[in-house]
Structure formats: structure tokens, C-alpha cells
Design an enzyme around this catalytic site. Sequence first.
Site, short mmCIF file in Angstrom:
data_model
loop_
_atom_site.label_atom_id
_atom_site.label_comp_id
_atom_site.label_asym_id
_atom_site.label_seq_id
_atom_site.Cartn_x
_atom_site.Cartn_y
_atom_site.Cartn_z
CB VAL A 15 -1.01 0.04 1.17
CG1 VAL A 15 -2.01 -1.10 1.09
CG2 VAL A 15 -0.31 0.07 2.53
CG ASN A 24 -6.70 -4.90 8.18
OD1 ASN A 24 -6.99 -4.82 9.37
ND2 ASN A 24 -5.78 -5.75 7.74
CB SER A 55 -5.27 2.23 17.07
OG SER A 55 -4.79 1.76 18.32
CE1 TYR A 89 -0.23 1.00 14.83
CE2 TYR A 89 -1.06 1.42 17.04
CZ TYR A 89 -1.18 0.79 15.82
OH TYR A 89 -2.24 -0.05 15.57
CB ALA A 90 -0.06 7.43 19.25
CB SER A 116 0.45 6.45 12.01
OG SER A 116 0.17 5.28 12.76
CE LYS A 117 -3.19 2.01 12.84
NZ LYS A 117 -3.95 1.41 11.72
CB ILE A 176 -6.97 -7.27 18.39
CG1 ILE A 176 -7.91 -6.06 18.58
CG2 ILE A 176 -7.65 -8.43 17.66
CD1 ILE A 176 -9.16 -6.31 19.40
#
Length: 254
Positions: free
Chosen positions: A71, A97, A149, A162-163, A165-166, A195
Site C-alpha cells: 500500500v 486494514n 486504534s 504509531y499513535a 499515524s492512527k 487484539i
Amino acid sequence: MTDSRTAAPLGGRICVVTGGTRGIGLATVRALAEAGASVVLTGRDEAVAKERAAEVAAESGAVCAGYGLDVTDSAAVRALFTSVAREHGTVDCLVANAGVLEDALVGMIRDELVDRMLGTNVAGTLSCLQAAARVMMRKRSGSIVLLASIVGERGNAGQCAYAASKGAVSALTKSAAKELGRYNIRVNAVAPGVIRTDMIAHLPDDLVAARTADTALGRVGTPEDVAKAIRFLCGPDADFVTGQILGVDGGLVL
Ligand code: NDP
């Protein structure tokens, strides 16, 4: 085999799931196929994607095809959606996803990590949304579900990149919903909690236990928990739902 009670909701719909080779993506492919959809799943390794697609087709009886796609390659993303629209007629649903997670404390975050995190989770998601929306705008309908997220909503130590990006995915969801609503295209996101997938396999059991101890339901989530929420957002039961970030976290953010 496909259950006739669940075949109707997504019968005849063409759904694309990126990162559909494992984890939440693969569970989503199965849930959509069980609901009657024809599903295109993608993964970086085309052979693996085709293998997973053949397995889902055999177990559900649904049409399921696998394609190779990174992607972060926006030209490849555009080509994929053009070829899906040509071969399958259209694209009704996108589940963007594909995502990556790498933990690092602020002082340890390297440029390459930022590039990987934002390149996949933000730019990759946006490329897929854009390519799907172009197909959907022509027929003035569609449903897009992005993977946000709880970390993007609440933050988490050791996960700044990561945070970020989400959090961007959540902002993208709301902006795209506002812009694309006039074309009858709905855009929503799920915000999973903890998860059990490959993505958290590096976490020690006691850390997972500590993170889930605070949830109202007191357990770690499964890919199927998230897939069911995504299936709802894709389908007709969510026809008047757009711009929402649906927490699928067992009550972690309460
Ligand atoms: P996994 O690591 O199990 O699976 C990730 C999937 O993304 C794989 O199919 C992988 O494909 C694909 N992928 C990664 N990078 C790329 C890329 N550049 N191009 C195409 N595909 C790619 O993760 P999960 O199932 O746990 O996560 C799925 C989504 O859910 C992610 O967006 C994640 O951030 C989000 N999420 C997960 C949570 C969790 O606790 N597990 C919590 C909150 C959000 P390949 O087989 O090619 O590697």
C-alpha cells in the site's frame, strides 16, 4: 458453506480488504464472505494472498481473489483498483486494514521508523481511500472502513509514531466522510483495543494481561471481534452511519 440467513446483507457486493492475509484483515475477509460478499484480499506477497483467497473461497463458497499489493506504492494501489473495477465490475466496500506497528521511546525514534509508520498507516490508507472513492463516486455509493486504534485516541507511552499515524486515520475518517457524503459514500473507522494477532505477538503475556485487566469485559480481543464490527459498518444496517470511530476494545477506554 454460506449460511442463507447471513448471505443477504452483503450479497452481490464487491469488497476489497487490504492486508487480508492474516490477523484482523483475514478475519474480516471471512466475515464479509460469510455475509455473501465477493472479496478481493491483498497482501504484500501475491502467492500468500492467492493461497488465503483460495482457502476462504473453499470454506465459504464465496468468490474470493488474492492480489499482491504494497500500500505504500501509490501507483500500484491505483492500478489494483482499476483492475478490480475492470474484472469484478465495481468496488462497493473498502476495508483499509493494512498497517504496521513498531514501538520506540521518543528519544529512540528513527527517521526510517517514522517513514514506515506514516508511509503505511497514513499515506497507504489515504491512497487506498482515494482510489476506492474514485470508483465509488462514479456510481454514487460505497462504504469505506479504516483501521484506527484506541492508541490514536488516547495515546500510549512508547508508541508516539504509531499513535500519531492512527490519530491521523481518525482525522482522515471524519474529513473524508464530510467530503464524500454527497456521493452517498460512507466513511467510518474501527478503533480496536488489544487484539490477539501477530502485531502484538512481541508483547509479553503479563503486559497483555495488564492492558486487558482495565477493560470492562476483562479479556483480550480476537480478530473476529473486530471483523464483526467492520462487517456491520460495511453493510446496509449502517446505511445512516458515517464519520464514526467505533471502539472495539472491550470497554478499555471507559
Ligand atoms: P497483523 O500484523 O496481524 O497484519 C497486518 C496486515 O497488514 C498483514 O496482512 C500485512 O500483510 C499487512 N501489511 C502491512 N504492511 C503492509 C503494506 N505496506 N502493504 C500491504 N499490506 C501490508 O496486524 P493486525 O491484524 O493486528 O492489524 C490490522 C490493522 O488493525 C492494522 O492497521 C493495525 O494497526 C490495526 N490495529 C490492530 C490492533 C491489535 O491489537 N492487533 C489494535 C488497534 C489497531 P503481509 O502479509 O504482506 O505482511
